[in-house]
Design a protein around this motif. Structure first.
Motif, short mmCIF file in Angstrom:
data_model
loop_
_atom_site.label_atom_id
_atom_site.label_comp_id
_atom_site.label_asym_id
_atom_site.label_seq_id
_atom_site.Cartn_x
_atom_site.Cartn_y
_atom_site.Cartn_z
N ALA A 82 0.83 -1.20 0.00
CA ALA A 82 0.00 0.00 0.00
C ALA A 82 0.87 1.26 0.00
CB ALA A 82 -0.94 -0.01 1.20
N ILE A 83 1.91 1.27 0.84
CA ILE A 83 2.80 2.43 0.92
C ILE A 83 3.56 2.60 -0.40
CG2 ILE A 83 4.77 3.43 2.14
CD1 ILE A 83 3.94 1.81 4.58
N ILE A 84 4.04 1.49 -0.95
CA ILE A 84 4.81 1.55 -2.19
C ILE A 84 3.96 2.08 -3.34
CG2 ILE A 84 5.97 0.13 -3.93
CD1 ILE A 84 6.97 -1.62 -1.61
N LEU A 85 2.72 1.60 -3.43
CA LEU A 85 1.83 2.07 -4.51
C LEU A 85 1.49 3.55 -4.32
CD1 LEU A 85 -0.56 -1.00 -4.87
CD2 LEU A 85 1.23 -0.27 -6.45
N GLU A 86 1.31 3.98 -3.08
CA GLU A 86 1.05 5.40 -2.83
C GLU A 86 2.20 6.26 -3.32
OE1 GLU A 86 0.37 5.78 1.31
OE2 GLU A 86 -1.64 4.90 1.29
N LEU A 87 3.43 5.81 -3.06
CA LEU A 87 4.59 6.58 -3.48
C LEU A 87 4.83 6.49 -4.98
CD1 LEU A 87 7.08 5.61 -0.60
CD2 LEU A 87 5.98 7.82 -0.92
N PHE A 89 2.71 5.81 -7.47
CA PHE A 89 1.68 6.36 -8.37
C PHE A 89 1.10 7.67 -7.83
CE2 PHE A 89 1.70 1.74 -9.20
CZ PHE A 89 2.06 1.79 -10.53
N GLY A 90 0.62 7.64 -6.58
CA GLY A 90 0.02 8.84 -6.01
C GLY A 90 1.00 9.99 -5.91
N LEU A 91 2.20 9.70 -5.40
CA LEU A 91 3.20 10.77 -5.24
C LEU A 91 3.64 11.32 -6.59
CD1 LEU A 91 5.12 12.48 -3.58
CD2 LEU A 91 6.71 10.54 -3.49
N VAL A 92 3.73 10.47 -7.60
CA VAL A 92 4.13 10.94 -8.94
C VAL A 92 3.11 11.95 -9.47
CG1 VAL A 92 4.40 10.24 -11.34
CG2 VAL A 92 5.53 8.94 -9.54
N ILE A 93 1.83 11.61 -9.39
CA ILE A 93 0.79 12.55 -9.86
C ILE A 93 0.83 13.85 -9.06
CG2 ILE A 93 -1.68 12.86 -10.21
CD1 ILE A 93 -0.44 10.74 -12.00
N MET A 144 14.43 0.95 3.27
CA MET A 144 15.17 0.71 2.03
C MET A 144 14.35 -0.13 1.07
SD MET A 144 17.92 1.73 0.74
CE MET A 144 18.30 1.52 -1.00
N HIS A 145 13.63 -1.12 1.60
CA HIS A 145 12.78 -1.96 0.74
C HIS A 145 11.65 -1.13 0.13
CE1 HIS A 145 14.10 -5.69 3.27
NE2 HIS A 145 15.02 -5.27 2.43
N ILE A 146 11.10 -0.20 0.92
CA ILE A 146 10.03 0.67 0.40
C ILE A 146 10.57 1.57 -0.70
CG2 ILE A 146 8.53 2.61 1.00
CD1 ILE A 146 8.15 1.31 3.76
N LEU A 147 11.76 2.14 -0.49
CA LEU A 147 12.35 3.02 -1.50
C LEU A 147 12.67 2.25 -2.78
CD1 LEU A 147 14.79 5.06 0.79
CD2 LEU A 147 12.66 5.87 -0.21
N GLU A 148 13.15 1.01 -2.63
CA GLU A 148 13.45 0.20 -3.81
C GLU A 148 12.18 -0.16 -4.57
OE1 GLU A 148 17.45 -2.15 -2.20
OE2 GLU A 148 15.47 -3.03 -1.94
N GLY A 149 11.14 -0.55 -3.82
CA GLY A 149 9.88 -0.88 -4.48
C GLY A 149 9.27 0.32 -5.18
N GLU A 150 9.36 1.48 -4.54
CA GLU A 150 8.85 2.71 -5.16
C GLU A 150 9.58 3.00 -6.47
OE1 GLU A 150 9.04 7.55 -4.43
OE2 GLU A 150 10.06 6.16 -3.07
N LEU A 152 11.14 1.04 -8.45
CA LEU A 152 10.88 0.06 -9.50
C LEU A 152 9.59 0.37 -10.26
CD1 LEU A 152 11.84 -3.32 -7.77
CD2 LEU A 152 13.06 -2.14 -9.59
N LEU A 153 8.62 0.98 -9.57
CA LEU A 153 7.31 1.20 -10.17
C LEU A 153 7.09 2.63 -10.66
CD1 LEU A 153 5.10 -0.82 -7.65
CD2 LEU A 153 5.95 -1.57 -9.87
N ASN A 154 7.74 3.61 -10.00
CA ASN A 154 7.42 5.00 -10.38
C ASN A 154 8.06 5.42 -11.69
OD1 ASN A 154 10.11 5.49 -9.72
ND2 ASN A 154 9.65 6.72 -7.91
N ASP A 155 8.98 4.59 -12.22
CA ASP A 155 9.55 4.90 -13.54
C ASP A 155 8.44 4.92 -14.60
OD1 ASP A 155 12.00 4.89 -12.32
OD2 ASP A 155 12.43 2.82 -12.84
N ALA A 156 7.58 3.90 -14.54
CA ALA A 156 6.50 3.80 -15.53
C ALA A 156 5.52 4.95 -15.41
CB ALA A 156 5.78 2.47 -15.38
#
Length: 546
Positions: A82-87, A89-93, A144-150, A152-156
């Motif tokens: 949930a935190i990773i998806l928020e960062l 996608f939500g944080l990018v917008i 660190m795991h949260i930052l790595e997961g973020e 990996l996904l926020n590039d797209a």
């Protein structure tokens, strides 16, 4: 020939950077050293590197993102999804909107769609840079795991926003419906392509190995090609190649759980991937440094595009945008945390507020890197009317300076911000490790007993196996005694005992290796025997170190 010489110079710079970062009197992250070396290469080279963004994306990003997706802890990824998806996608917008209006307010000469494009391309974070800085700062594992997961996904999501901002700048039209549908397809198609390509290649490879055997080196080469295949298939389907590479890596981590790869292949493959990762990561930042003279030359043109004559305005813009990005990130993280704590309180769960320094560190760790540089280079040269693309050089300059400022700010700020903070180990991780050790020891004891009986029934020397089995079982029985202890003091004592035993074993292994090298130097044993024995010792030492 000049191009080959530049590539070799970059690879040598990557090797040199690993030593320089250890020799420097002040602590400095590896990416900054590599950027400096790249700038040095550009200053003495007569032919610069003409960076092709499409080629850059294809050669560098798929293997690195594949490896990140493969090695990132999946339990942490799904636990904090949930935190990773928020960062991601939500944080990018939020960043695109907030930073876009900020940039347009700071630089009225830059059209709003171009300002949104700049905000979009600086929104993705770089796991490579964060990982390098994390090695010198005590960032907690979970963060660190949260930052790595973020990352990996926020590039797209960042690149999708960038694409639509450019389209709006080119045509003057923006459709939220079309953008939403395209985004869904990019994500779903990218993940599907990565998953499908990995499973298909793995199945085909196993079928071939089962029927025709396993050629030496073939599994490793196929493994290296999987991310490129996933990326190209996704791009052919007009989906996200970046997400395809990430999905392929995550899928590969689950494929590996089948345990069908030979141990020797795993060891060799790990060494190959470590080398590939080190080389590609280093070349990316050396290449960024090599582009600096061109970027600084563009700063002169950027000055005219900004509507000012004083060059210090460009510096002000770069720092304002960088700190604006940090502020937007802090606002998002703080708000998301307050909402999460409120929900947990409503459910009656125990709530522990993180230290304010940890929140600030999360904001500072949003380092920009290779994707930002490669993405901004894809800006069109001209509009459909033939007029020059507005503020193109200014956008490239500001994106490049944001990368440098974020790297310097994180490398200087994170170690000082987190200094003196103590982060306890995750209790769940320790329990999982104890369980794995206990189960592995039990299985090992059962296998030893079973093998002993089989060997004795097969007519082996009966007087040897009982004694050998007792010695092997004693090692695993000690591990069982260690992991099943209930009293906390006993647990601590057994772990200290294990640590002491590990130190002694490593000292013994080092002495063994020195003796074998000495025998080989004095020609008492052959080189072949020496290599074989040293490799066995290296494998045992690697196991005890981990």
């Amino acid at each position: 020939m000049d191009s080959i010489e530049i590539v070799l110079a970059m690879l040598l710079a990557v090797v040199a950077s690993a030593y320089l970062v250890r020799m420097l009197p002040v602590s400095m992250p590896l990416p900054l050293v590599q950027i400096g070396l790249g700038a040095g290469i550009a200053s003495v080279s007569t032919h610069g590197v003409q960076m092709d963004p499409d080629l850059f994306f294809l050669l560098f990003l798929p293997p690195l993102l594949f490896l990140d997706g493969w090695r990132i802890p999946k339990s942490g990824l799904f636990r904090d999804k949930a935190i990773i998806l928020e960062l991601a996608f939500g944080l990018v917008i939020f960043t695109v909107l907030g930073a876009g209006f900020l940039i347009h307010w700071l630089i009225p000469a830059m059209p709003l769609p171009v300002a949104f494009a700049l905000a979009a391309i600086v929104s993705p974070t770089d796991p490579v840079a964060v990982g390098s800085i994390a090695s010198r700062a005590p960032i907690p594992k979970r963060l660190m795991h949260i930052l790595e997961g973020e990352s990996l996904l926020n590039d797209a999501s960042g690149l999708v926003c960038f694409r639509f901002a450019i389209a709006a700048a080119m045509t003057g039209v923006f459709s939220i419906t079309e953008a939403s549908l395209t985004f869904v397809w990019l994500v779903a198609g990218g993940i599907g392509a990565g998953l499908g390509v990995t499973l298909a290649i793995t199945w085909a490879q196993r079928w071939l190995f089962r029927h025709f055997g396993e050629p030496a080196g073939s599994p490793i080469l196929v493994n290296l090609l999987i991310p490129f295949g996933a990326y190209l298939v996704a791009e052919h389907l007009h989906a996200s190649g970046i997400l395809a590479a990430v999905a392929a890596g995550v899928t590969m981590s689950y494929v590996e759980l089948s345990g069908q790869v030979m141990a020797a292949t795993r060891i060799q493959r790990s060494a190959v991937w470590d080398t590939v990762q080190f080389a590609l990561n280093g070349v990316m930042f050396v290449l960024l440094g090599e582009q600096l003279p061109t970027i600084m030359e563009g700063a002169r043109v950027s000055l005219d595009q900004s509507g000012h004559l004083n060059p210090w305005w460009l510096v002000l813009y770069a720092f304002s945008i960088s700190f604006g990005l940090m502020a937007l990130r802090f606002i998002w993280v703080w708000t998301a945390l307050r909402i999460t704590l409120f929900k947990r309180t409503r459910r009656g769960e125990e709530v522990r507020k993180p230290h304010w320094r940890l929140l600030l560190a999360t904001s500072l760790a949003g380092v920009r890197g290779a994707i930002t540089l490669a993405g901004v280079m894809t800006l069109p040269l001209a509009l459909p009317s033939g007029a020059p693309f507005p503020a193109r050089d200014l956008t490239i300059f500001l994106a490049s300076t944001v990368i440098l400022i974020s790297l310097v700010a994180a490398s200087v700020g994170l170690p000082r911000l987190l200094r003196g903070m103590h982060f306890p180990e995750e209790p769940a991780e320790q329990k999982e490790e104890d369980l794995a050790r206990r189960e592995a020891a039990s299985a090992a004891i059962a296998a030893v007993e079973r093998t002993q009986i089989e060997q004795m029934q097969a007519g082996a020397e009966n007087d040897m196996y009982p004694e050998a089995a007792a010695r092997v079982i004693a090692l695993y029985q000690h591990r069982l005694d260690t992991t099943t202890a209930v009293d906390d003091e006993d647990v601590a004592r057994f772990r200290k005992l294990d640590m002491a035993e590990r130190v002694l074993r490593l000292a013994a292994l080092q002495a063994e290796r020195r003796a074998i090298f000495s025998l080989a130097r004095h020609e008492h044993i052959s080189d072949e025997i020496s290599r074989k024995l040293v490799r066995e010792i290296d494998l045992v030492e690697a196991r005890h170190k981990h």
